[in-house]
Design a protein around this motif. Sequence first.
Motif: not given
Length: 396
Positions: A7-15, A34-42, A83-93
């Motif tokens: 709950s302390s993270r702003t995003y679930d996934v950042v691409l 993206a499933p319902e309610g997924l908090r994601w960002a680019i 970026l790292a502290v604000n999200t639960r998962v980072v996906a990087t390309t």
Amino acid sequence: MGGMNESSRTYDVVLFGATGFVGVLTAEYLAANAPEGLRWAIAGRDTTKLERLRERLTEINPECAVLPLMRVDVAERASVRELAVNTRVVATTVGPYLEYGEALVAACASAGTDYVDLTGEPEFVDLMYVRHDALARDTGARIVHACGFDSIPHDLGAYYTVKQLPEGVPLRVDGFVRSNATLSGGTFASALNQFSRARQMLSAQAERRRHEPRPIDRTAYAPTGTPHYAKEIGAWALPLPTIDPQIVQRSARALARYGPDFRYRHYAAVKTLPFAVGGVVGMSTLFAAAQVPPVRRWLSGRLKPGDGPDEARRAKSWFSVRFVGEGGGRRVYTEVSGGDPGYAETAKMLAESAICLVRDELPDTAGQVTTVEAMGDALIERLTKAGITFRVAAER
């Protein structure tokens, strides 16, 4: 589930790297799936490009009109840390990862943030293990490399094959890869870069071996096969010098299900002998050429990162990985198959891996782990729903 307080993270996934060739495809996949309610960002270096991408995503899904954007540059540590502290998962390309990848792995390991990437670079994976695995274990971060065509179909496919075979006996699995797809500039740059660094690659491998504990009561190995005609699939088999066999071997070392004595070999399957000879010559020529800097520069000018096959070409592309598994008096043939491997399916695999880490009930893991160790059955189930086929073709 990981070591972080969700709950302390702003995003679930950042691409991260969302505006690159595969980045855009991954963002489009998330916009549509993206499933319902997924908090994601680019995230990326260029805010203008990110804004343009957001407009494109809004055409796919109107909700993307308010999709958050983050300006992140690997050269600016503070932005990577944020970026790292604000999200639960980072996906990087953002590759080649050897050049651009470490700052993000380090930040995720330290922040207890899960991390997925598309690297196929063994040297990078080994160095990240040596430098960041211990800290990631402490913080609960799961560092999962190779979440694209390298190495998901091979890693999950070998695991799926093993599950069709008896437990507690020595197992032999061979994988045979077929595809009609074309390379992108980024993939090509990555391959050239790898071939030019054979010496560094071996030294990173040796350093990792010094740090890595091995199972005491089991063995798992992935020797390089020899070119041969494989009757079981009716094609010529050429050893593939990719990261995949090493990843399969790691999964086998981590999980007792692979039995007391496991062997995996990895091949490209080609129908005709001239193709087979051409493949061997092509690989060794590319390998030799990559050792010579001027030739390497010329080659990398042929196809620039960011270029890639167009949509029509991608729509016709396909891949199939056939596995032949044996053990305990049984033999099984399995197959993992799908559409365009390098781009459409890779984008799907990366996105679904990130969602899987956020949403699914998973085994308790931390540190540098493979897709099988971290996600196994849950990821197979996700990818199957997303249109990638896992099937048993025959068994005796």
